[in-house]
Motif scaffolding. Structure first.
Motif, PDB file in Angstrom:
ATOM      1  N   LEU A  84      70.403  30.010  48.679  1.00 55.53           N
ATOM      2  CA  LEU A  84      70.394  28.634  49.182  1.00 55.53           C
ATOM      3  C   LEU A  84      70.983  28.561  50.595  1.00 55.53           C
ATOM      4  N   PHE A  85      71.217  29.709  51.210  1.00 56.97           N
ATOM      5  CA  PHE A  85      71.789  29.806  52.562  1.00 56.97           C
ATOM      6  C   PHE A  85      73.182  29.183  52.628  1.00 56.97           C
ATOM      7  N   SER A  86      73.919  29.310  51.563  1.00 57.42           N
ATOM      8  CA  SER A  86      75.301  28.833  51.484  1.00 57.42           C
ATOM      9  C   SER A  86      76.213  30.044  51.322  1.00 57.42           C
ATOM     10  N   CYS A  87      75.935  31.066  52.098  1.00 65.18           N
ATOM     11  CA  CYS A  87      76.541  32.379  51.889  1.00 65.18           C
ATOM     12  C   CYS A  87      78.035  32.446  52.180  1.00 65.18           C
ATOM     13  N   SER A  88      78.586  31.462  52.882  1.00 67.50           N
ATOM     14  CA  SER A  88      80.037  31.459  53.085  1.00 67.50           C
ATOM     15  C   SER A  88      80.756  30.990  51.825  1.00 67.50           C
ATOM     16  N   GLU A  89      80.008  30.518  50.858  1.00 71.26           N
ATOM     17  CA  GLU A  89      80.551  30.079  49.569  1.00 71.26           C
ATOM     18  C   GLU A  89      80.046  31.038  48.492  1.00 71.26           C
ATOM     19  N   HIS A  90      80.363  30.777  47.248  1.00 73.34           N
ATOM     20  CA  HIS A  90      79.838  31.594  46.148  1.00 73.34           C
ATOM     21  C   HIS A  90      79.434  30.666  45.008  1.00 73.34           C
ATOM     22  N   CYS A  91      78.532  31.143  44.185  1.00 70.79           N
ATOM     23  CA  CYS A  91      78.011  30.374  43.045  1.00 70.79           C
ATOM     24  C   CYS A  91      77.650  28.948  43.458  1.00 70.79           C
ATOM     25  N   ARG A 147      81.360  27.341  45.094  1.00 67.81           N
ATOM     26  CA  ARG A 147      82.695  27.843  44.758  1.00 67.81           C
ATOM     27  C   ARG A 147      83.003  27.698  43.271  1.00 67.81           C
ATOM     28  N   PHE A 148      81.982  27.859  42.437  1.00 72.63           N
ATOM     29  CA  PHE A 148      82.162  27.787  40.993  1.00 72.63           C
ATOM     30  C   PHE A 148      82.478  29.170  40.428  1.00 72.63           C
ATOM     31  N   THR A 149      83.173  29.193  39.321  1.00 74.30           N
ATOM     32  CA  THR A 149      83.302  30.403  38.515  1.00 74.30           C
ATOM     33  C   THR A 149      82.095  30.386  37.578  1.00 74.30           C
ATOM     34  N   ASP A 196      80.886  30.466  34.638  1.00 78.46           N
ATOM     35  CA  ASP A 196      81.234  30.504  33.227  1.00 78.46           C
ATOM     36  C   ASP A 196      80.828  29.206  32.528  1.00 78.46           C
ATOM     37  N   ALA A 197      81.082  29.135  31.228  1.00 81.00           N
ATOM     38  CA  ALA A 197      80.677  27.987  30.408  1.00 81.00           C
ATOM     39  C   ALA A 197      81.364  26.703  30.853  1.00 81.00           C
ATOM     40  N   GLU A 198      82.615  26.777  31.241  1.00 83.81           N
ATOM     41  CA  GLU A 198      83.341  25.581  31.663  1.00 83.81           C
ATOM     42  C   GLU A 198      82.708  24.962  32.916  1.00 83.81           C
ATOM     43  N   ALA A 199      82.399  25.782  33.896  1.00 83.22           N
ATOM     44  CA  ALA A 199      81.742  25.287  35.111  1.00 83.22           C
ATOM     45  C   ALA A 199      80.357  24.740  34.780  1.00 83.22           C
ATOM     46  N   ALA A 200      79.635  25.428  33.918  1.00 83.00           N
ATOM     47  CA  ALA A 200      78.287  24.984  33.546  1.00 83.00           C
ATOM     48  C   ALA A 200      78.328  23.603  32.917  1.00 83.00           C
ATOM     49  N   ARG A 201      79.277  23.372  32.013  1.00 79.74           N
ATOM     50  CA  ARG A 201      79.385  22.050  31.380  1.00 79.74           C
ATOM     51  C   ARG A 201      79.763  20.975  32.400  1.00 79.74           C
ATOM     52  N   ALA A 202      80.663  21.285  33.315  1.00 79.82           N
ATOM     53  CA  ALA A 202      81.040  20.307  34.341  1.00 79.82           C
ATOM     54  C   ALA A 202      79.845  19.960  35.225  1.00 79.82           C
ATOM     55  N   ILE A 203      79.088  20.959  35.631  1.00 77.48           N
ATOM     56  CA  ILE A 203      77.894  20.734  36.461  1.00 77.48           C
ATOM     57  C   ILE A 203      76.896  19.871  35.701  1.00 77.48           C
ATOM     58  N   GLY A 251      86.061  18.939  44.299  1.00 83.87           N
ATOM     59  CA  GLY A 251      86.388  19.995  45.237  1.00 83.87           C
ATOM     60  C   GLY A 251      85.278  21.008  45.453  1.00 83.87           C
ATOM     61  N   HIS A 252      84.126  20.791  44.846  1.00 85.47           N
ATOM     62  CA  HIS A 252      83.029  21.749  44.959  1.00 85.47           C
ATOM     63  C   HIS A 252      81.877  21.266  45.846  1.00 85.47           C
ATOM     64  N   PHE A 253      81.962  20.045  46.344  1.00 82.64           N
ATOM     65  CA  PHE A 253      80.876  19.517  47.173  1.00 82.64           C
ATOM     66  C   PHE A 253      80.921  20.144  48.560  1.00 82.64           C
ATOM     67  N   ILE A 254      79.764  20.577  49.040  1.00 82.93           N
ATOM     68  CA  ILE A 254      79.639  21.183  50.364  1.00 82.93           C
ATOM     69  C   ILE A 254      78.853  20.261  51.293  1.00 82.93           C
ATOM     70  N   ALA A 255      77.746  19.708  50.808  1.00 80.58           N
ATOM     71  CA  ALA A 255      76.891  18.864  51.647  1.00 80.58           C
ATOM     72  C   ALA A 255      76.082  17.917  50.782  1.00 80.58           C
ATOM     73  N   ARG A 256      75.640  16.822  51.397  1.00 83.26           N
ATOM     74  CA  ARG A 256      74.667  15.953  50.736  1.00 83.26           C
ATOM     75  C   ARG A 256      73.421  15.922  51.596  1.00 83.26           C
ATOM     76  N   THR A 257      72.280  15.767  50.943  1.00 88.11           N
ATOM     77  CA  THR A 257      71.009  15.790  51.647  1.00 88.11           C
ATOM     78  C   THR A 257      70.221  14.533  51.295  1.00 88.11           C
ATOM     79  N   PRO A 258      69.645  13.873  52.285  1.00 88.27           N
ATOM     80  CA  PRO A 258      68.881  12.660  51.985  1.00 88.27           C
ATOM     81  C   PRO A 258      67.540  13.014  51.350  1.00 88.27           C
ATOM     82  N   PRO A 259      67.029  12.118  50.514  1.00 87.63           N
ATOM     83  CA  PRO A 259      65.708  12.375  49.945  1.00 87.63           C
ATOM     84  C   PRO A 259      64.632  12.228  51.038  1.00 87.63           C
TER      85      PRO A 259
END
Length: 136
Positions: free
Chosen positions: A61-68, A84-86, A88-95, A121-129
């Motif tokens: 997704l060209f967000s290479c300075s971050e992970h997951c 910046r997610f781990t 795992d199941a906990e992150a998956a449920r939150a997403i 704390g995981h938001f990097i950017a928003r994109t307009p439709p």
């Protein structure tokens, strides 16, 4: 180069994302993005609330300075790049919990009080439709 997918609300996962800020892969040689795809699919299979949210994947997704990293999108709604997610199941449920609120929202804006703790704390950017920009 483009592969058609369902056009509904979806979490698009970078399946080649790093495992963490410091590691490219886990101890078994699996990328974090691939692990996050698996965790999201398992969470979706275990909970009917997530049935209306697609899990899609693509390399980079060209967000290479971050992970997951993921992109949350739906037709006519503001999209969000998160990372910046781990993987795992906990992150998956939150997403997916956030994605359900997002899918139910009119324009993609979810009130902060409805944000799961694991999304903050995981938001990097928003994109307009397509065809729109965001006001205020």
């Amino acid at each position: 180069m483009l592969t058609p997918v369902d056009d509904g609300p979806a979490v698009v996962v970078c399946n080649t994302c790093r495992f963490s800020a410091g590691d490219r892969e886990d101890a078994d040689g699996v990328r974090g993005g691939a692990l996050l795809v698996a965790a999201l699919r398992a969470a979706k299979a275990d909970d009917q609330r997530y049935a209306g949210v697609g899990i899609q994947q693509m390399p980079c997704l060209f967000s290479c300075s971050e992970h997951c990293s993921i992109h949350l999108r739906a037709p006519g709604k503001v999209g969000y790049l998160l990372g910046r997610f781990t993987p795992d199941a906990e992150a998956a449920r939150a997403i997916l919990d956030y994605a359900v609120h997002y899918a139910e929202s009119e324009h993609g804006r979810v009130p902060f009080k409805n944000w799961p703790q694991g999304i903050k704390g995981h938001f990097i950017a928003r994109t307009p439709p397509a065809g729109y920009v965001v006001e205020g």
